[in-house]
Design a protein around this motif. Sequence first.
Motif, PDB file in Angstrom:
ATOM      1  N   GLU A   1      99.130 -16.115  35.954  1.00 11.61           N
ATOM      2  CA  GLU A   1      98.713 -14.980  35.135  1.00 11.61           C
ATOM      3  C   GLU A   1      99.022 -13.656  35.822  1.00 11.61           C
ATOM      4  OE1 GLU A   1      97.302 -14.809  31.908  1.00 11.61           O
ATOM      5  OE2 GLU A   1      98.149 -16.808  31.963  1.00 11.61           O
ATOM      6  N   LYS A   2      99.555 -12.722  35.066  1.00  8.75           N
ATOM      7  CA  LYS A   2      99.815 -11.365  35.547  1.00  8.75           C
ATOM      8  C   LYS A   2      98.723 -10.444  35.006  1.00  8.75           C
ATOM      9  CE  LYS A   2     103.700 -12.936  37.135  1.00  8.75           C
ATOM     10  NZ  LYS A   2     103.402 -13.926  38.151  1.00  8.75           N
ATOM     11  N   ASP A   3      98.637  -9.256  35.547  1.00  8.51           N
ATOM     12  CA  ASP A   3      97.678  -8.245  35.071  1.00  8.51           C
ATOM     13  C   ASP A   3      96.231  -8.711  35.158  1.00  8.51           C
ATOM     14  OD1 ASP A   3      99.809  -6.512  34.404  1.00  8.51           O
ATOM     15  OD2 ASP A   3     100.077  -7.570  32.505  1.00  8.51           O
ATOM     16  N   VAL A   4      95.899  -9.482  36.207  1.00 10.16           N
ATOM     17  CA  VAL A   4      94.512  -9.864  36.438  1.00 10.16           C
ATOM     18  C   VAL A   4      93.869  -8.777  37.287  1.00 10.16           C
ATOM     19  CG1 VAL A   4      92.961 -11.560  37.495  1.00 10.16           C
ATOM     20  CG2 VAL A   4      95.003 -12.322  36.257  1.00 10.16           C
ATOM     21  N   LYS A   5      92.895  -8.104  36.704  1.00 12.78           N
ATOM     22  CA  LYS A   5      92.230  -6.988  37.360  1.00 12.78           C
ATOM     23  C   LYS A   5      91.191  -7.492  38.355  1.00 12.78           C
ATOM     24  CE  LYS A   5      89.128  -5.029  34.976  1.00 12.78           C
ATOM     25  NZ  LYS A   5      88.313  -4.425  33.972  1.00 12.78           N
ATOM     26  N   ASP A   6      90.536  -8.611  37.996  1.00 14.01           N
ATOM     27  CA  ASP A   6      89.398  -9.098  38.768  1.00 14.01           C
ATOM     28  C   ASP A   6      89.250 -10.586  38.501  1.00 14.01           C
ATOM     29  OD1 ASP A   6      87.102  -8.929  40.315  1.00 14.01           O
ATOM     30  OD2 ASP A   6      85.817  -8.377  38.632  1.00 14.01           O
ATOM     31  N   CYS A   7      88.889 -11.353  39.519  1.00 19.14           N
ATOM     32  CA  CYS A   7      88.686 -12.795  39.381  1.00 19.14           C
ATOM     33  C   CYS A   7      87.272 -13.129  39.836  1.00 19.14           C
ATOM     34  CB  CYS A   7      89.719 -13.547  40.219  1.00 19.14           C
ATOM     35  SG  CYS A   7      89.445 -15.323  40.305  1.00 19.14           S
ATOM     36  N   TRP A   8      86.503 -13.778  38.944  1.00 15.98           N
ATOM     37  CA  TRP A   8      85.163 -14.243  39.302  1.00 15.98           C
ATOM     38  C   TRP A   8      85.214 -15.742  39.542  1.00 15.98           C
ATOM     39  CZ3 TRP A   8      82.021 -12.127  34.513  1.00 15.98           C
ATOM     40  CH2 TRP A   8      82.062 -10.728  34.515  1.00 15.98           C
ATOM     41  N   VAL A   9      84.556 -16.195  40.615  1.00 19.72           N
ATOM     42  CA  VAL A   9      84.431 -17.618  40.903  1.00 19.72           C
ATOM     43  C   VAL A   9      82.962 -17.904  41.150  1.00 19.72           C
ATOM     44  CG1 VAL A   9      85.111 -19.516  42.410  1.00 19.72           C
ATOM     45  CG2 VAL A   9      86.734 -17.674  41.940  1.00 19.72           C
ATOM     46  N   GLY A  10      82.421 -18.904  40.454  1.00 18.70           N
ATOM     47  CA  GLY A  10      81.015 -19.203  40.664  1.00 18.70           C
ATOM     48  C   GLY A  10      80.518 -20.320  39.779  1.00 18.70           C
ATOM     49  N   VAL A  11      79.239 -20.212  39.394  1.00 18.04           N
ATOM     50  CA  VAL A  11      78.581 -21.243  38.612  1.00 18.04           C
ATOM     51  C   VAL A  11      77.935 -20.615  37.376  1.00 18.04           C
ATOM     52  CG1 VAL A  11      78.193 -22.816  40.548  1.00 18.04           C
ATOM     53  CG2 VAL A  11      76.494 -21.040  40.045  1.00 18.04           C
ATOM     54  N   TYR A  12      77.695 -21.449  36.375  1.00 17.81           N
ATOM     55  CA  TYR A  12      77.125 -20.943  35.129  1.00 17.81           C
ATOM     56  C   TYR A  12      76.183 -21.988  34.540  1.00 17.81           C
ATOM     57  CZ  TYR A  12      79.653 -24.096  32.093  1.00 17.81           C
ATOM     58  OH  TYR A  12      80.080 -25.233  31.448  1.00 17.81           O
ATOM     59  N   ALA A  13      75.352 -21.541  33.598  1.00 16.44           N
ATOM     60  CA  ALA A  13      74.499 -22.429  32.818  1.00 16.44           C
ATOM     61  C   ALA A  13      74.451 -21.879  31.399  1.00 16.44           C
ATOM     62  CB  ALA A  13      73.092 -22.487  33.410  1.00 16.44           C
ATOM     63  N   ALA A  14      74.397 -22.769  30.400  1.00 14.62           N
ATOM     64  CA  ALA A  14      74.388 -22.320  29.006  1.00 14.62           C
ATOM     65  C   ALA A  14      73.584 -23.281  28.146  1.00 14.62           C
ATOM     66  CB  ALA A  14      75.808 -22.216  28.458  1.00 14.62           C
ATOM     67  N   ARG A  15      72.861 -22.708  27.177  1.00 15.33           N
ATOM     68  CA  ARG A  15      72.174 -23.494  26.155  1.00 15.33           C
ATOM     69  C   ARG A  15      72.549 -22.899  24.796  1.00 15.33           C
ATOM     70  NH1 ARG A  15      66.248 -25.758  26.726  1.00 15.33           N
ATOM     71  NH2 ARG A  15      67.443 -27.689  27.017  1.00 15.33           N
ATOM     72  N   PRO A  16      73.634 -23.369  24.164  1.00 15.55           N
ATOM     73  CA  PRO A  16      74.048 -22.825  22.871  1.00 15.55           C
ATOM     74  C   PRO A  16      73.009 -22.988  21.768  1.00 15.55           C
ATOM     75  CG  PRO A  16      75.875 -23.977  23.901  1.00 15.55           C
ATOM     76  CD  PRO A  16      74.664 -24.266  24.723  1.00 15.55           C
ATOM     77  N   SER A  17      72.154 -24.007  21.857  1.00 14.45           N
ATOM     78  CA  SER A  17      71.130 -24.207  20.839  1.00 14.45           C
ATOM     79  C   SER A  17      70.159 -23.028  20.816  1.00 14.45           C
ATOM     80  CB  SER A  17      70.352 -25.494  21.131  1.00 14.45           C
ATOM     81  OG  SER A  17      69.254 -25.614  20.241  1.00 14.45           O
ATOM     82  N   SER A  18      69.676 -22.690  19.638  1.00 14.67           N
ATOM     83  CA  SER A  18      68.677 -21.626  19.521  1.00 14.67           C
ATOM     84  C   SER A  18      67.271 -22.158  19.775  1.00 14.67           C
ATOM     85  CB  SER A  18      68.752 -20.988  18.131  1.00 14.67           C
ATOM     86  OG  SER A  18      68.499 -21.972  17.148  1.00 14.67           O
ATOM     87  N   GLU A  19      67.157 -23.469  19.988  1.00 19.31           N
ATOM     88  CA  GLU A  19      65.853 -24.103  20.185  1.00 19.31           C
ATOM     89  C   GLU A  19      65.682 -24.562  21.624  1.00 19.31           C
ATOM     90  OE1 GLU A  19      66.008 -27.371  17.505  1.00 19.31           O
ATOM     91  OE2 GLU A  19      66.106 -26.121  15.726  1.00 19.31           O
ATOM     92  N   GLY A  20      64.414 -24.737  22.027  1.00 16.42           N
ATOM     93  CA  GLY A  20      64.140 -25.396  23.306  1.00 16.42           C
ATOM     94  C   GLY A  20      63.897 -24.475  24.476  1.00 16.42           C
ATOM     95  N   GLY A  21      63.945 -23.171  24.262  1.00 18.41           N
ATOM     96  CA  GLY A  21      63.691 -22.260  25.390  1.00 18.41           C
ATOM     97  C   GLY A  21      64.805 -22.312  26.414  1.00 18.41           C
ATOM     98  N   GLU A  22      64.463 -22.012  27.671  1.00 15.43           N
ATOM     99  CA  GLU A  22      65.471 -21.940  28.735  1.00 15.43           C
ATOM    100  C   GLU A  22      65.909 -23.322  29.205  1.00 15.43           C
ATOM    101  OE1 GLU A  22      64.558 -17.901  31.240  1.00 15.43           O
ATOM    102  OE2 GLU A  22      63.420 -19.680  31.792  1.00 15.43           O
ATOM    103  N   LEU A  23      67.162 -23.392  29.668  1.00 17.21           N
ATOM    104  CA  LEU A  23      67.681 -24.584  30.337  1.00 17.21           C
ATOM    105  C   LEU A  23      67.820 -24.269  31.821  1.00 17.21           C
ATOM    106  CD1 LEU A  23      69.124 -27.395  30.514  1.00 17.21           C
ATOM    107  CD2 LEU A  23      71.260 -26.131  30.158  1.00 17.21           C
TER     108      LEU A  23
END
Length: 195
Positions: free
Chosen positions: A161-183
Amino acid sequence: MPQFKFANSNNKVPGDGTPPSEFTIKAPASTDIWDKPPSTSRFSAPILYQSIPLSSFKRARVAFNALWEKQYDQGGLIIVLNTADGGKKWVKTGIELTHGRPHLSTVAKDNWADWSLLAVPSGGGAATLEMAKEQDNSLWIYLVEGLQKSPLREITWIFEEKDVKDCWVGVYAARPSSEGGELPVNFGHLIIDQA
């Protein structure tokens, strides 16, 4: 070494800039990282990351687990390319709950996202995954079990890839559901190696 920061979260960075050997990220409900034609574009999940030059990326590895309960609950490793035109390209790999059970999931987003799945070999909700830049300039995703590394996926384009201004490396968490509170997703022994 660059400090860790949060994207899409007001939470305090665990360990005051450098995460401890074990830490947790809590994903609120209705958070996701996903792009699907014709018009779905979501980038709202909490990401704990280091900003590094793309050319220096060598390897990232983490162990993680959670009680995956809601459809598409997910967490794992991520690399995000922030482009000069304000766009984002990314690769995420982790565990995602789909079809009633946890799967090893890898998604690569260039123009749009794709998705590959493999049932977690242990059948459980924990894994250790690694992203590594290989000799041929491809990014490979590996499942790590003890001393054994099993290849899951090759992504060929990311280091071209060209024109990359910034690269983030790390970890993530996601709960796409609108139910159930936090994951809450528990992470351990995060390694980010640079050349």
